[in-house]
Design an enzyme around this catalytic site. Sequence first.
Site, PDB file in Angstrom:
ATOM      1  CE  LYS A  65      -4.365  -1.996   2.119  1.00  0.00           C
ATOM      2  NZ  LYS A  65      -5.235  -1.585   3.176  1.00  0.00           N
ATOM      3  CG  ASP A 101      -8.278   0.838   3.531  1.00  0.00           C
ATOM      4  OD1 ASP A 101      -8.834  -0.176   2.979  1.00  0.00           O
ATOM      5  OD2 ASP A 101      -6.837   0.536   3.478  1.00  0.00           O
TER       6      ASP A 101
END
Length: 267
Positions: A65, A101
């Site tokens: 990420k 997220d």
Amino acid sequence: MKKAAVLGFPVEHSLSPKLHMRWLKECGIPGSYEAIAVAPDALEEKFKQLVNEGYAGWNVTVPHKEAALKLMDELDETATKISAVNTVVVRGGKLHGSNTDAYGFAANLQEKLGRVPTGKTVVLGAGGAARAILYALAKAGVSGVALVNRSREKADALAANYAGMSLHGWENIESAMQDADMMVNTTSLGLTEPMPSLPWHVMQKDAVVADIVYKPLMTPFLQEAQSAGKTTVTGIGMLIHQAVPGFQAWFGATPTLSKELETWLSQ
Ligand code: ATR
């Protein structure tokens, strides 16, 4: 046929292919979504290959990420602020990176509770996942965050970006939890070692306790909270909600969410 994927290392455990393939079927879209294992040193090359192969985009999961951030042509505000990318959309051959997220966390609370609690909130952990939660809390207007972490350095680094956050070591967890409206776990607490006993009684009576881990669904942390009479929110709903913007961008349709979907996905 539109193609998307999730890139991780390892990635076999990912529930995203199961989720997206079901949505594709339900929406009647001829598409694919697969899990692709990519070693960290092969990430840049894999991105180029997927663009050349006509992929609409992909998800990026652990441990890529942060590395993905540097490989994007464009970044949205959320990815920039969280310093991590989890969703990539290919537009005219260019890579557009975002992070869904934080959205997934807040949208799940909204769905489960009808609100995002905005009183004092305890966040356990100071890694990438904690950054997404802190961003979501800031967006929701949470009035005070108490961050609890083992290592002081990571917590200090985060505190520089979030005004008004108090920092606590585990030995001071009671002061962090005092009068808290919500507590969110972003660590593997209780999974790799016995779950420490926490002073749940010092939190507000109707406090909400959430975990972002979804394997197992009821983590030792959530089990303890539930036994103490707290309202618990498992991590599976966040996983589902964070997947929606990617599905919409790649496949051009909005998937249907349901309680049954959660149960099915976590089995
Ligand atoms: P992620 O990107 O999933 O957040 P990470 O960047 O490795 O993963 O961060 C994990 C966080 O959980 C860290 O803050 C870690 O604490 P340290 O900063 O002290 O390393 C915390 N963590 C992991 N396992 C933990 C455990 N068993 N108990 C308490 N904290 C834990």
